[in-house]
Design a protein around this motif. Structure first.
Motif, PDB file in Angstrom:
ATOM      1  N   ARG A 143       8.187   2.181   5.746  1.00 39.78           N
ATOM      2  CA  ARG A 143       8.006   1.378   4.532  1.00 39.78           C
ATOM      3  C   ARG A 143       7.101   0.187   4.820  1.00 39.78           C
ATOM      4  NH1 ARG A 143      13.475  -0.710   2.831  1.00 39.78           N
ATOM      5  NH2 ARG A 143      12.196  -1.673   1.221  1.00 39.78           N
ATOM      6  N   GLY A 144       6.031   0.071   4.028  1.00 40.59           N
ATOM      7  CA  GLY A 144       5.135  -1.065   4.162  1.00 40.59           C
ATOM      8  C   GLY A 144       4.272  -1.059   5.403  1.00 40.59           C
ATOM      9  N   ALA A 145       4.303   0.001   6.187  1.00 43.64           N
ATOM     10  CA  ALA A 145       3.495   0.057   7.414  1.00 43.64           C
ATOM     11  C   ALA A 145       2.020   0.231   7.058  1.00 43.64           C
ATOM     12  CB  ALA A 145       3.960   1.211   8.298  1.00 43.64           C
ATOM     13  N   ARG A 146       1.174  -0.111   8.011  1.00 42.51           N
ATOM     14  CA  ARG A 146      -0.274   0.036   7.829  1.00 42.51           C
ATOM     15  C   ARG A 146      -0.839   0.807   9.019  1.00 42.51           C
ATOM     16  NH1 ARG A 146      -3.926  -2.272   4.527  1.00 42.51           N
ATOM     17  NH2 ARG A 146      -6.109  -2.221   5.168  1.00 42.51           N
ATOM     18  N   LEU A 147      -1.509   1.913   8.717  1.00 49.82           N
ATOM     19  CA  LEU A 147      -2.101   2.759   9.747  1.00 49.82           C
ATOM     20  C   LEU A 147      -3.613   2.745   9.588  1.00 49.82           C
ATOM     21  CD1 LEU A 147       0.299   5.852   9.550  1.00 49.82           C
ATOM     22  CD2 LEU A 147       0.617   3.692  10.776  1.00 49.82           C
ATOM     23  N   GLY A 161       4.189   0.103  -0.360  1.00 46.74           N
ATOM     24  CA  GLY A 161       2.964  -0.467   0.188  1.00 46.74           C
ATOM     25  C   GLY A 161       2.487   0.172   1.463  1.00 46.74           C
ATOM     26  N   PHE A 162       3.115   1.256   1.899  1.00 50.15           N
ATOM     27  CA  PHE A 162       2.588   1.994   3.057  1.00 50.15           C
ATOM     28  C   PHE A 162       1.115   2.308   2.818  1.00 50.15           C
ATOM     29  CE2 PHE A 162       1.346   6.142   4.715  1.00 50.15           C
ATOM     30  CZ  PHE A 162       1.637   6.026   6.069  1.00 50.15           C
ATOM     31  N   THR A 163       0.273   2.031   3.797  1.00 46.88           N
ATOM     32  CA  THR A 163      -1.173   2.222   3.652  1.00 46.88           C
ATOM     33  C   THR A 163      -1.694   3.013   4.839  1.00 46.88           C
ATOM     34  OG1 THR A 163      -1.396   0.129   2.458  1.00 46.88           O
ATOM     35  CG2 THR A 163      -3.407   1.080   3.401  1.00 46.88           C
ATOM     36  N   ALA A 164      -2.437   4.062   4.529  1.00 49.79           N
ATOM     37  CA  ALA A 164      -3.042   4.885   5.582  1.00 49.79           C
ATOM     38  C   ALA A 164      -4.536   4.962   5.339  1.00 49.79           C
ATOM     39  CB  ALA A 164      -2.430   6.279   5.584  1.00 49.79           C
ATOM     40  N   ASN A 165      -5.311   4.366   6.254  1.00 55.11           N
ATOM     41  CA  ASN A 165      -6.766   4.501   6.231  1.00 55.11           C
ATOM     42  C   ASN A 165      -7.144   5.611   7.205  1.00 55.11           C
ATOM     43  OD1 ASN A 165      -7.203   2.388   4.378  1.00 55.11           O
ATOM     44  ND2 ASN A 165      -6.924   0.890   6.004  1.00 55.11           N
TER      45      ASN A 165
END
Length: 518
Positions: free
Chosen positions: A220-224, A249-253
């Protein structure tokens, strides 16, 4: 062998505290001085050699009666290589707010709870390790190791084929290996949950292929971040998990790969952002062959890359207006129910206004033509008792297929569509029959035809005569008894006969096709 006389003051303090499990805190209490980022300014009074820690963990100082040995150290600069590869460690290790000059090596080791929190570590190697407790790296910064001789890829946290009997706590941690693998944990076996929340950031690929996660993966809410071209941010290929939580808000670029992943409960992307690879060349979500009971794709915004769900199977699908990009892959995708998110409420999608056009438009985002997504959608409507919607979906399928056919077949398809709606709208045949009957009856009532044999047969009836022309099988006795000297009406009679054959053929072909498909 270390001698007590060779130890520095902080090392002696740690040595004496270890048998009793007491914590040694070398922090000054001044935030500016205790920040790990300022560790380069820490003097010898806060430095502990890694060899001292290794010696204690391997039994250099025996326990006192009634005490539990444990190494607890805070605010230290740890010099040298902490090498515990292959070691059998019977004690917990707790390191807080420490700065490591070199990496930590636990390759093939067996240890108890390992906690390195709030610290900076230039890489942790723990392939094939056995941790009988928790692996706690909360709020630590773990940076990349040099490329290993085996995979030639820089890695920050390596846990391939490791086994952890407790949980893995990575909340607030920052794991960085730009251009490499932030976490390499293929074959990881967890008995507890994996928690990557509270500001967790990973730069580089997070690899958990074939991992066993019975208590789930919580991000949850992590950013990769995976800055390389065609980058994969997270790979869970063929993993087995109870829960996958990529929400809030988990975001994966980079691509999120769930190929062959099996989820016994819920996989959720509620409120997530899936940006896909930076160059846009690759899927944002690859879920081929995925299996899940509950699959929630109510994203915060539409994905910037494709979503690939070919051959995936879910019992419950949740989506919203932000769930789908311009291109989706749905061939073989099977679902039992669809619920939509509207104004924060989850509602059954079937029976909603404009449900069929929206779902058909969803299917038509697939490249090319494939009948299975239409059949699956129609089956869902039919199972829910909405046969009319199912027929509309199947009609859309025939129209889509028509675009792929040769010109002659497309022409015949247009005829079937206009006349009987490919058999899914048989009432159209009645409309055509009524219109042609009215046209013929009105036209033939303006003139008197010539009898084939005078004085024989029934009187001329324009309505019955028109029906006799339109019905190619059998006869009502009018068509064979009269003919026209007026060329226009005679040609109209020929056209009605032709229309009758075409209409009858279309009805038989369309209805037969519909019956075969249903």
């Amino acid at each position: 062998m270390l001698s007590y006389d060779e130890l520095t003051s902080p090392e002696r303090e740690l040595w004496d505290a270890f048998p009793e499990g007491r914590r040694v805190d070398l922090r000054t209490g001044v935030p500016e001085e205790d920040r790990v980022a300022a560790s380069g300014q820490w003097d010898s009074g806060r430095t502990v050699r890694a060899t001292v820690i290794v010696a204690l963990l391997l039994g250099a100082n025996t326990a006192q009666s009634g005490a539990v040995e444990c190494l607890r150290l805070a605010g230290a600069r740890i010099s040298g290589h902490l090498n515990l590869a292959g070691a059998q460690i019977a004690h917990d290790l707790w390191l807080e707010d420490c700065w490591f000059e070199e990496s930590v090596d636990l390759l093939g080791a067996t240890t108890q709870t390992l906690a390195i929190t709030g610290s900076r570590v230039p890489g942790i190697e723990a392939d094939s390790a056995r941790i009988e407790g928790n692996l706690d790296l909360r709020h630590s910064v773990v940076e990349c190791l040099a490329s290993s001789p085996f995979n030639h890829v820089s890695t920050a946290l390596s846990l391939s084929d490791a086994r952890v009997s407790g949980g893995m706590l990575l909340n607030g941690a920052r794991i960085s290996a730009p251009g490499g693998w932030a976490m390499a944990a293929g074959g990881l076996v967890m008995e507890g949950g994996v928690f990557c929340q509270g500001g967790f950031v990973a730069r580089g690929q997070v690899r958990l292929m074939e991992a066993q996660l019975p208590r789930g993966l919580h991000m949850r809410g992590a950013r990769l971040e995976c800055p390389g071209p065609r980058g994969v941010a997270l790979s869970l290929d063929n993993a087995v998990a109870s829960t996958l939580n990529f929400s809030d808000g988990f975001t994966a670029n980079g691509t999120v790969r769930l190929r062959g992943t099996r989820v016994s409960d819920k996989a959720t992307f509620e409120g997530a952002v899936l940006n896909g690879p930076p160059d846009g060349d690759g899927p944002a979500l690859l879920g081929m062959l995925m299996q899940a009971v509950d699959f929630d794709l109510t994203l915060a915004q539409p994905p910037s890359g494709t979503v690939d769900l070919r051959a995936a199977q879910v019992s419950y699908l949740h989506d919203s207006e932000h769930s789908w990009p311009d291109v989706v892959e749905l061939e073989g995708f099977v679902y039992g129910s669809i619920k939509v998110d509207e104004a924060g409420e989850r509602r059954e999608a079937v029976g909603r206004r404009n449900s069929v056009p929206q779902r058909v438009a969803w299917i038509q985002r697939c490249p090319g033509y494939n009948p299975q997504p239409y059949e699956q959608l129609a089956g869902w409507y039919r199972k829910a008792g909405h046969d009319d919607e199912a027929r509309r979906v199947l009609l859309a399928k025939q129209r889509h297929q028509r675009q792929t056919l040769p010109r002659a077949a497309r022409a015949w398809g247009h005829l079937l569509d206009v006349t009987v709606g490919y058999g899914y709208r048989p009432w159209l045949a009645g409309v055509w029959l009524l219109a042609l009957t009215l046209l013929g009856a009105l036209s033939f009532s303006t003139h008197a035809p010539t009898p084939v044999q005078r004085g024989e047969g029934a009187p001329f009836q324009p309505l019955v005569y028109t029906l006799d022309l339109l019905i190619p099988i059998g006869g009502l006795g009018q068509r064979s008894a009269w003919y026209w000297s007026n060329d226009s009406l005679q040609w109209l009679a020929y056209l009605l006969i032709a229309f009758g054959w075409v209409l009858t053929t279309a009805i038989i072909a369309g209805v037969s096709r519909a019956l075969q498909k249903n």
